[in-house]
Design a protein around this motif. Structure first.
Motif, PDB file in Angstrom:
ATOM      1  N   ARG A 140       1.210  -1.218  -0.047  1.00 10.75           N
ATOM      2  CA  ARG A 140       0.082  -0.028  -0.330  1.00 10.75           C
ATOM      3  C   ARG A 140       0.803   0.850  -0.301  1.00 10.75           C
ATOM      4  NH1 ARG A 140      -4.299   0.862   4.729  1.00 10.75           N
ATOM      5  NH2 ARG A 140      -2.023   1.019   5.723  1.00 10.75           N
ATOM      6  N   ASN A 141       2.328   0.877   0.454  1.00  9.71           N
ATOM      7  CA  ASN A 141       2.748   2.098   0.918  1.00  9.71           C
ATOM      8  C   ASN A 141       3.654   3.119  -0.672  1.00  9.71           C
ATOM      9  OD1 ASN A 141       4.101   4.454   2.001  1.00  9.71           O
ATOM     10  ND2 ASN A 141       6.543   3.243   2.485  1.00  9.71           N
ATOM     11  N   LEU A 142       3.903   1.782  -1.216  1.00 15.16           N
ATOM     12  CA  LEU A 142       4.491   1.743  -2.430  1.00 15.16           C
ATOM     13  C   LEU A 142       3.855   1.966  -3.367  1.00 15.16           C
ATOM     14  CD1 LEU A 142       7.329   1.081  -4.197  1.00 15.16           C
ATOM     15  CD2 LEU A 142       6.146  -1.398  -4.590  1.00 15.16           C
ATOM     16  N   GLU A 143       2.516   1.439  -3.388  1.00 17.63           N
ATOM     17  CA  GLU A 143       1.452   2.084  -4.548  1.00 17.63           C
ATOM     18  C   GLU A 143       0.948   3.730  -4.270  1.00 17.63           C
ATOM     19  OE1 GLU A 143      -3.364   1.778  -4.671  1.00 17.63           O
ATOM     20  OE2 GLU A 143      -2.437   0.029  -4.862  1.00 17.63           O
ATOM     21  N   ARG A 144       0.935   4.247  -2.813  1.00 21.25           N
ATOM     22  CA  ARG A 144       0.581   5.383  -2.405  1.00 21.25           C
ATOM     23  C   ARG A 144       1.087   6.318  -2.835  1.00 21.25           C
ATOM     24  NH1 ARG A 144      -1.425   5.968   3.605  1.00 21.25           N
ATOM     25  NH2 ARG A 144      -3.749   4.732   3.634  1.00 21.25           N
ATOM     26  N   LYS A 145       3.499   5.906  -3.393  1.00 26.15           N
ATOM     27  CA  LYS A 145       4.180   6.253  -3.190  1.00 26.15           C
ATOM     28  C   LYS A 145       4.574   6.742  -5.103  1.00 26.15           C
ATOM     29  CE  LYS A 145       9.503   6.329  -3.095  1.00 26.15           C
ATOM     30  NZ  LYS A 145      10.485   5.818  -2.930  1.00 26.15           N
ATOM     31  N   SER A 146       3.933   5.927  -5.628  1.00 26.84           N
ATOM     32  CA  SER A 146       3.689   6.020  -7.649  1.00 26.84           C
ATOM     33  C   SER A 146       3.161   6.564  -7.460  1.00 26.84           C
ATOM     34  CB  SER A 146       3.751   4.481  -7.879  1.00 26.84           C
ATOM     35  OG  SER A 146       2.648   4.288  -7.654  1.00 26.84           O
ATOM     36  N   GLU A 147       1.677   6.680  -7.205  1.00 29.01           N
ATOM     37  CA  GLU A 147       0.224   7.878  -7.094  1.00 29.01           C
ATOM     38  C   GLU A 147       1.529   9.366  -6.954  1.00 29.01           C
ATOM     39  OE1 GLU A 147      -2.702   7.015  -4.849  1.00 29.01           O
ATOM     40  OE2 GLU A 147      -2.346   4.795  -5.737  1.00 29.01           O
ATOM     41  N   ALA A 148       1.766   9.351  -5.799  1.00 27.65           N
ATOM     42  CA  ALA A 148       2.530  10.524  -5.706  1.00 27.65           C
ATOM     43  C   ALA A 148       3.482  10.908  -6.160  1.00 27.65           C
ATOM     44  CB  ALA A 148       2.706  10.432  -4.050  1.00 27.65           C
ATOM     45  N   GLN A 149       4.133  10.514  -6.668  1.00 29.44           N
ATOM     46  CA  GLN A 149       5.377  10.347  -8.117  1.00 29.44           C
ATOM     47  C   GLN A 149       4.250  10.966  -9.205  1.00 29.44           C
ATOM     48  OE1 GLN A 149       8.799  10.336  -6.871  1.00 29.44           O
ATOM     49  NE2 GLN A 149       8.771  11.438  -8.792  1.00 29.44           N
ATOM     50  N   LYS A 150       3.563  10.036  -9.289  1.00 30.62           N
ATOM     51  CA  LYS A 150       3.130  10.979 -11.053  1.00 30.62           C
ATOM     52  C   LYS A 150       2.545  12.153 -11.617  1.00 30.62           C
ATOM     53  CE  LYS A 150       0.694   5.604 -11.942  1.00 30.62           C
ATOM     54  NZ  LYS A 150       0.027   5.365 -12.349  1.00 30.62           N
ATOM     55  N   VAL A 151       1.998  12.646  -9.649  1.00 33.19           N
ATOM     56  CA  VAL A 151       1.506  14.194 -10.141  1.00 33.19           C
ATOM     57  C   VAL A 151       2.246  14.608  -9.703  1.00 33.19           C
ATOM     58  CG1 VAL A 151       0.192  15.543  -8.070  1.00 33.19           C
ATOM     59  CG2 VAL A 151      -0.658  13.057  -8.548  1.00 33.19           C
ATOM     60  N   ALA A 152       3.661  14.077  -9.141  1.00 35.02           N
ATOM     61  CA  ALA A 152       4.852  15.034  -8.956  1.00 35.02           C
ATOM     62  C   ALA A 152       5.464  15.379 -10.490  1.00 35.02           C
ATOM     63  CB  ALA A 152       5.892  14.978  -7.944  1.00 35.02           C
ATOM     64  N   ASP A 153       5.478  14.166 -11.179  1.00 34.92           N
ATOM     65  CA  ASP A 153       5.879  14.449 -12.463  1.00 34.92           C
ATOM     66  C   ASP A 153       5.052  15.099 -13.244  1.00 34.92           C
ATOM     67  OD1 ASP A 153       7.718  12.783 -11.623  1.00 34.92           O
ATOM     68  OD2 ASP A 153       6.985  10.893 -12.443  1.00 34.92           O
ATOM     69  N   ALA A 154       4.145  15.079 -12.510  1.00 31.71           N
ATOM     70  CA  ALA A 154       2.397  16.321 -14.419  1.00 31.71           C
ATOM     71  C   ALA A 154       2.979  18.182 -12.948  1.00 31.71           C
ATOM     72  CB  ALA A 154       1.469  15.709 -13.266  1.00 31.71           C
ATOM     73  N   LEU A 155       3.055  18.272 -11.870  1.00 29.22           N
ATOM     74  CA  LEU A 155       3.848  18.924 -11.602  1.00 29.22           C
ATOM     75  C   LEU A 155       4.712  20.050 -11.724  1.00 29.22           C
ATOM     76  CD1 LEU A 155       1.495  18.921  -8.122  1.00 29.22           C
ATOM     77  CD2 LEU A 155       0.597  20.724 -10.414  1.00 29.22           C
ATOM     78  N   GLU A 156       5.641  18.515 -12.105  1.00 31.35           N
ATOM     79  CA  GLU A 156       6.941  19.126 -12.417  1.00 31.35           C
ATOM     80  C   GLU A 156       7.346  20.447 -13.323  1.00 31.35           C
ATOM     81  OE1 GLU A 156      11.126  19.257 -11.126  1.00 31.35           O
ATOM     82  OE2 GLU A 156       9.711  17.551  -9.699  1.00 31.35           O
ATOM     83  N   GLY A 157       8.607  21.473 -12.676  1.00 31.18           N
ATOM     84  CA  GLY A 157       8.071  22.982 -13.202  1.00 31.18           C
ATOM     85  C   GLY A 157       7.368  23.577 -13.753  1.00 31.18           C
ATOM     86  N   LYS A 158       6.181  23.230 -13.063  1.00 31.16           N
ATOM     87  CA  LYS A 158       4.825  24.413 -13.497  1.00 31.16           C
ATOM     88  C   LYS A 158       5.292  25.524 -12.818  1.00 31.16           C
ATOM     89  CE  LYS A 158       1.314  20.984 -15.179  1.00 31.16           C
ATOM     90  NZ  LYS A 158       1.181  21.660 -16.948  1.00 31.16           N
ATOM     91  N   SER A 159       4.029  26.764 -13.343  1.00 32.76           N
ATOM     92  CA  SER A 159       3.921  27.953 -12.429  1.00 32.76           C
ATOM     93  C   SER A 159       2.439  27.899 -12.640  1.00 32.76           C
ATOM     94  CB  SER A 159       4.940  29.013 -12.633  1.00 32.76           C
ATOM     95  OG  SER A 159       4.360  29.667 -12.895  1.00 32.76           O
ATOM     96  N   PHE A 160       2.003  28.486 -11.236  1.00 31.54           N
ATOM     97  CA  PHE A 160       0.683  28.639 -11.824  1.00 31.54           C
ATOM     98  C   PHE A 160       0.275  30.167 -11.176  1.00 31.54           C
ATOM     99  CE2 PHE A 160       1.008  24.594 -10.711  1.00 31.54           C
ATOM    100  CZ  PHE A 160       0.504  23.736 -11.010  1.00 31.54           C
ATOM    101  N   ILE A 161      -1.043  30.798 -12.013  1.00 32.30           N
ATOM    102  CA  ILE A 161      -1.027  32.104 -11.416  1.00 32.30           C
ATOM    103  C   ILE A 161      -2.177  33.002 -10.910  1.00 32.30           C
ATOM    104  CG2 ILE A 161      -1.673  34.705 -12.873  1.00 32.30           C
ATOM    105  CD1 ILE A 161      -0.417  33.588 -15.181  1.00 32.30           C
ATOM    106  N   VAL A 162      -1.895  33.283 -10.149  1.00 31.80           N
ATOM    107  CA  VAL A 162      -2.747  33.880  -8.595  1.00 31.80           C
ATOM    108  C   VAL A 162      -3.204  35.384  -9.033  1.00 31.80           C
ATOM    109  CG1 VAL A 162      -3.043  34.058  -6.381  1.00 31.80           C
ATOM    110  CG2 VAL A 162      -1.617  32.304  -7.063  1.00 31.80           C
ATOM    111  N   VAL A 163      -3.905  35.496  -9.563  1.00 30.52           N
ATOM    112  CA  VAL A 163      -4.488  36.845  -9.435  1.00 30.52           C
ATOM    113  C   VAL A 163      -5.313  37.821  -8.110  1.00 30.52           C
ATOM    114  CG1 VAL A 163      -5.993  38.425 -11.320  1.00 30.52           C
ATOM    115  CG2 VAL A 163      -5.234  36.500 -11.624  1.00 30.52           C
ATOM    116  N   ARG A 164      -5.144  38.575  -7.707  1.00 35.42           N
ATOM    117  CA  ARG A 164      -5.708  39.050  -6.079  1.00 35.42           C
ATOM    118  C   ARG A 164      -5.584  40.729  -6.613  1.00 35.42           C
ATOM    119  NH1 ARG A 164      -7.155  34.583  -5.010  1.00 35.42           N
ATOM    120  NH2 ARG A 164      -6.219  33.740  -3.108  1.00 35.42           N
ATOM    121  N   SER A 165      -6.275  41.385  -5.276  1.00 36.11           N
ATOM    122  CA  SER A 165      -6.227  42.781  -5.382  1.00 36.11           C
ATOM    123  C   SER A 165      -4.609  43.397  -4.964  1.00 36.11           C
ATOM    124  CB  SER A 165      -6.977  43.577  -5.111  1.00 36.11           C
ATOM    125  OG  SER A 165      -7.912  42.461  -4.759  1.00 36.11           O
ATOM    126  N   ALA A 166      -4.090  44.278  -4.762  1.00 32.66           N
ATOM    127  CA  ALA A 166      -3.074  44.582  -4.050  1.00 32.66           C
ATOM    128  C   ALA A 166      -2.469  45.929  -4.394  1.00 32.66           C
ATOM    129  CB  ALA A 166      -1.648  44.104  -4.297  1.00 32.66           C
TER     130      ALA A 166
END
Length: 191
Positions: A57-83
């Motif tokens: 179960r731990n190995l399965e969770r780790k592989s799922e987390a690694q898939k998400v990490a590979d998809a997120l790697e190097g991404k930038s997200f824009i957050v629009v807020r008033s300032a």
């Protein structure tokens, strides 16, 4: 209190280790979330019998987390807020906001997986660390800006808190004559 860890926990130990923790940490966090068992003979036998399934179960969770990490790697997200003009946000960007932004992009990340010690309170590019699993960690970039146009300018490396960025005025090129009209004094003296 002595507990047997059912999964790897950062700064505490590996799966299967018997560690001593404070009673409140065990009662309020480890035991209710199924991350540990009380260390006694019955639970030691139970852990040894279930060890293979826990590791799988731990190995399965780790592989799922690694898939998400590979998809997120190097991404930038824009957050629009008033300032304000100086770049100070009227609110802030907290871990909950980061989790909501990632969910809107289709990534299932809980707010407890976002490591943000203090909320973001100024526009700019900010690195945020995500702990997707005890062994999977990555950093994403948040581009906090007043608008999507400003976010694009910020991504190119422009500083949006200067007068030039806000008003289109080059601070270094300003001279006293731009603010003071020498002829205005002469008019007052004549009167």
């Amino acid at each position: 209190m002595q507990v047997i860890l059912l999964e790897r926990i950062a700064k505490l130990g590996q799966m299967g280790e018997t560690v001593k923790v404070r009673d409140g940490f065990a009662r309020n966090y480890l035991l209710p979330l199924g991350k540990a068992l009380r260390a006694n003979e019955a639970n030691k036998k139970r852990f040894e019998s279930e060890r293979a399934t826990l590791e799988a179960r731990n190995l399965e969770r780790k592989s799922e987390a690694q898939k998400v990490a590979d998809a997120l790697e190097g991404k930038s997200f824009i957050v629009v807020r008033s300032a304000g003009e100086t770049g100070q946000l009227y609110g802030s960007v907290a871990a909950r906001d980061v989790a909501e932004i990632l969910a809107a992009e289709g990534f299932n990340v809980g707010r407890n997986q976002v490591e943000l010690n203090t909320p973001i309170k100024a526009i700019g590019l900010h690195k945020v660390t995500l702990h997707l699993h005890a062994e999977v960690e990555l950093a994403i970039e948040l581009n906090v800006a007043r608008s999507s146009e400003e976010a694009e300018r910020q991504a190119k490396g422009e500083n949006l808190t200067s007068a030039e960025a806000i008003y289109g005025v080059d601070e270094d090129a300003l001279r006293p004559e731009d603010f003071f009209d020498p002829d205005a004094d002469r008019d007052l003296e004549d009167e």
